[in-house]
Scaffold this active site. Sequence first.
Site, PDB file in Angstrom:
ATOM      1  N   LYS A 136      10.324   4.607 -16.608  1.00  0.00           N
ATOM      2  CA  LYS A 136      10.924   3.426 -16.355  1.00  0.00           C
ATOM      3  C   LYS A 136      10.220   2.281 -16.994  1.00  0.00           C
ATOM      4  CE  LYS A 136      11.711   4.107 -11.067  1.00  0.00           C
ATOM      5  NZ  LYS A 136      13.195   4.190 -11.202  1.00  0.00           N
ATOM      6  N   ARG A 148      17.025  12.539  -5.317  1.00  0.00           N
ATOM      7  CA  ARG A 148      18.011  13.689  -4.905  1.00  0.00           C
ATOM      8  C   ARG A 148      17.629  15.211  -4.997  1.00  0.00           C
ATOM      9  NH1 ARG A 148      22.407  10.852  -9.133  1.00  0.00           N
ATOM     10  NH2 ARG A 148      20.864   9.218  -8.351  1.00  0.00           N
TER      11      ARG A 148
END
Length: 467
Positions: free
Chosen positions: A246, A320
Amino acid sequence: MDNFSTRANAKTIPIVALTRNAYKGWVKGQGKSAQAWLKATAYTADAGKIALMPGRDGSLKRVVLGLGKPTRDPSKAAMWSFAVLPARLPKGRYQLEGELDAQLAHDAALGWALGTYRFSRYLTGKAKDKTFPSLVWPAGVDRRAVARARNAIFLGRDLITTPAGDLGPSELAEQAVAIATEHDAEIDSIVGEELLSANYPAIYAVGMGSPRAPRLIDLRWGDEDAPKLSLVGKGVVFDSGGLDLKSASGMKLMKKDMGGAASVLALAQMVMDAKLPVRLRVLIPAVENAISGEAFRPLDVLETRKGITIEVGNTDAEGRLILCDALAEADSEQPDLLIDFATLTGAARIALGTELPAMFSTDDEVAADILAAGTETIDPLWRLPLFRSYRRHLDSRVADINNIANVSQGGAITAALFLQEFVSSKTKWVHIDTMGYNLHARPGRPAGGEVFGVRAMFEMLRRRYAG
């Protein structure tokens, strides 16, 4: 409970709470000096506006609290007007004037309670010791219900706001153990390489890059013959993005990436405190998505508990991956209802902003009940569709599914569709994609961790299982 008193005394100061219309009639019944003072201060009973009315000796005689106009806007609801008071009033004891209906009494008490929240773990000296005034419990209010909501929300906020350096997977598990112990629940954790032998390979893959071992926290409570309620919460204690790193701005708030875990722990605490007649199971995959020579890589293919293979299109879509193993396990018991909370996608924030969680559900009736409860508890959610046509965007050339879509649009939907692959079609499933954080301070909702939708979900569960 702190900041509440059981009875008034000679020094108790009255608070009169009025809508704008009610204020017009009320002020006409006051003495000339009071009318003149209110007029001179240009007071109007707008939502959250306070008038401190002095007595003849200059001391505080009465507080007037504005509730504004009746509105369906949850941001202007009466509860948040009451939440203004603790931080704005001088120290002392206060009591609401007049008879309040049951809902307003509850909202007043809960608003007051939420207005006293502070995250003070790292403060020192006078800043840490700040105290608030107290409120005499409104007549007829369910004190246990107010305390239940307050304690759950404070728990969730504290967990999310705690820096990742002090809240790793093991510390998150310790918090879960403390909650389980308080409510006589069973709890266990599968840690590190044990995840592989227990067939939770995706959870292990995401967490193996960190020296802080990944784990699956598993809490059970309630009568084994009661309807099964399963809660799953994303517990990424910090998300660097993995090898698909990120940016600095994107990484800054990633201590909040365990907001789903905090939400289900808060909800579970409410369920157990209320003794809802359910067989509760809480599953929290707790990991740190870190960078090292052991970290999983882009285009790796991961095994999962359900047997579905996943191509890793991006290591920053890790939530997820851990959820899919936990959902598969929860689904294997064929629960009456399966609910997950996760700080899953930026796409949901683009669609709905940071203060309105996205809800997906395979059951229309359950979804409608949640939305209704959200409106009534001033804890709103918004339903988005599980639009099956978008499933094609998750196709992989080398595995059963990719963890990211091959298009940039509809990211919250494609993430939900990914999770749906791990839940059987017969299961009533609800997925909440939440921000888990207040970016801006508002009355009763300071900047920092937040468990959006938890009060709404509890109210739906209370009605479903306890009538």
